[in-house]
Design a protein around this motif. Structure first.
Motif, short mmCIF file in Angstrom:
data_model
loop_
_atom_site.label_atom_id
_atom_site.label_comp_id
_atom_site.label_asym_id
_atom_site.label_seq_id
_atom_site.Cartn_x
_atom_site.Cartn_y
_atom_site.Cartn_z
N GLN A 33 -20.57 53.16 -71.93
CA GLN A 33 -20.38 53.85 -70.66
C GLN A 33 -21.53 53.59 -69.69
O GLN A 33 -21.31 53.44 -68.48
N ALA A 62 -21.20 50.02 -68.30
CA ALA A 62 -20.10 49.98 -67.33
C ALA A 62 -20.51 50.64 -66.02
O ALA A 62 -20.15 50.17 -64.93
N ALA A 63 -21.27 51.73 -66.10
CA ALA A 63 -21.71 52.41 -64.88
C ALA A 63 -22.64 51.52 -64.07
O ALA A 63 -22.56 51.47 -62.83
N TYR A 64 -23.53 50.79 -64.73
CA TYR A 64 -24.39 49.85 -64.01
C TYR A 64 -23.56 48.74 -63.37
O TYR A 64 -23.76 48.39 -62.21
N ALA A 65 -22.63 48.18 -64.12
CA ALA A 65 -21.83 47.06 -63.63
C ALA A 65 -20.95 47.46 -62.46
O ALA A 65 -20.71 46.66 -61.54
N GLN A 66 -20.46 48.70 -62.46
CA GLN A 66 -19.55 49.17 -61.42
C GLN A 66 -20.26 49.87 -60.27
O GLN A 66 -19.64 50.33 -59.33
N GLY A 67 -21.59 49.96 -60.35
CA GLY A 67 -22.35 50.59 -59.28
C GLY A 67 -22.41 52.10 -59.34
O GLY A 67 -22.92 52.74 -58.41
N GLY A 68 -21.91 52.70 -60.41
CA GLY A 68 -21.95 54.15 -60.54
C GLY A 68 -23.31 54.69 -60.91
O GLY A 68 -23.60 55.87 -60.72
N GLU A 111 -27.35 53.66 -60.34
CA GLU A 111 -28.17 52.74 -59.56
C GLU A 111 -29.41 52.28 -60.31
O GLU A 111 -30.15 53.08 -60.88
N ASN A 142 -25.07 41.65 -63.81
CA ASN A 142 -24.28 40.94 -62.81
C ASN A 142 -23.58 39.73 -63.42
O ASN A 142 -24.23 38.86 -64.02
N SER A 165 -16.87 42.35 -68.94
CA SER A 165 -16.84 43.68 -69.55
C SER A 165 -16.71 43.59 -71.07
O SER A 165 -17.25 44.42 -71.79
#
Length: 345
Positions: free
Chosen positions: A203, A206-212, A214, A223, A227
């Protein structure tokens, strides 16, 4: 000849369409090969330095930390060195053809104050190739980069290579450079990954990859990583032992009251109600043994509404909203002394 008001009015009316016509004709060169006129180059640099100086005066920063050179160096090597060079890594020819030319920072950082460097790192510079930091909420990461830039002129090529070369271990090279070869930490401002559950790790990535969530450093690290690869990294790291198998770590002192019972009158729940052991929710991270500086930074981000993450990030933001700085430091210190708990199957 006397300049009358009507002359100024005529100039104001004629100048804009004349400038637009000149631009439309295409006679103004924009090629980088020819460079700027000397006066243009002077004016642009004068304006930039003046802008940075004034902005830094209005936004002073604390002293940069001196305990986070490795993660900052890793980010610099991947994101900055291709343009600015590094010890043992000269700037490539294509960069030298840019306008303006990215400076060799080894000889330049000494002319800027810490606040000015932080301003440039965080906000970038218009009309150049210098971008803003990808995580504007992370002033702490900007300070880490300032600390590295301060150390850069004194680094030999061997010193620099030692900072940016990932140690060999069970973690992938892209992770071990900061988090240590076995995931048990790479410094006071880097979290331990070993001992966390696969769910929490997946999780978080995924939060880092999706920008959720910072982080300029982590945004670069994930980057372009598929996934499926991130999920495999989470599975791999979750299998790593939380300790090195040596003597059992000493237990922490008794938990402070705010960790045990919270501060209900201010809406602060007991930390151990979620982060204690045993637990059943794999989305909740294990805090025992995490570096105090890292924990304190994350709590402040939660408190200030700047921290995202997994599905329970909003719960943490509400829990931390009522914490004072002294309480954050106390909780971070206590959890850092608690023994790390291994993830349960």
């Amino acid at each position: 000849m006397r300049i009358r008001a009507r002359h100024l009015l005529y100039a104001l009316l004629v100048a804009p369409p004349a400038a637009l016509l000149l631009a439309w004709l295409g006679v103004i060169g924009v090629g980088a090969a020819s460079g700027h006129w000397a006066v243009t180059d002077w004016f642009l640099h004068f304006t930039m330095r003046s802008s940075v100086r004034t902005a830094a005066l209005l936004d002073p920063v604390p002293a940069p930390p001196d305990d986070a050179l490795r993660p900052a160096a890793g980010h610099y090597d991947r994101g900055c060195a291709p343009c600015h060079g590094a010890p043992g890594k000269p700037r490539p020819p294509q960069v030298l053809g840019m306008l303006p030319k990215p400076p060799d920072l080894v000889g330049r950082v000494g002319s800027w104050s810490d606040a000015e460097l932080h301003r440039i790192v965080m906000h970038g510079v218009r009309f150049t190739g210098m971008p803003a930091w990808p995580a504007q909420a992370r002033d702490d990461e900007g300070l880490m980069m300032v600390a590295f830039l301060r150390a850069l002129p004194d680094l030999s090529p061997e010193d620099y290579a030692g900072l940016v070369t990932a140690p060999e271990g069970t973690l992938p090279a892209g992770c071990s450079g900061c988090h240590g070869p076995e995931g048990r930490g790479g410094g006071p401002r880097v979290p331990r990954l070993a001992g966390q559950s696969e769910t929490y790790l997946r999780q978080s990535l995924a939060a880092y990859a999706q920008g959720g969530r910072e982080s300029g450093i982590m945004a670069q690290a994930v980057n372009g990583v598929p996934s499926e690869t991130l999920a495999e990294i989470a599975r791999h790291v979750a299998r790593l032992p939380a300790t090195d198998g040596g003597a059992d770590p000493a237990p922490a002192t008794p938990a402070p009251a705010i960790a045990r019972v919270g501060r209900p009158e201010h809406g602060v729940p007991a930390c151990l109600s979620c982060h204690g052991e045993p637990r059943k929710n794999p989305s909740v991270p294990r805090l025992g043994g995490q570096p105090a500086a890292y924990l304190a930074a994350q709590l402040r981000l939660f408190r200030d509404g700047e921290r995202g993450g997994g599905p329970y990030a909003n719960v943490m933001a509400r829990a931390a909203a009522g914490l004072e700085d002294e309480e954050i430091d106390m909780l971070a210190a206590w959890f850092s002394q608690a023994p790390p708990e291994p993830a349960k199957p």
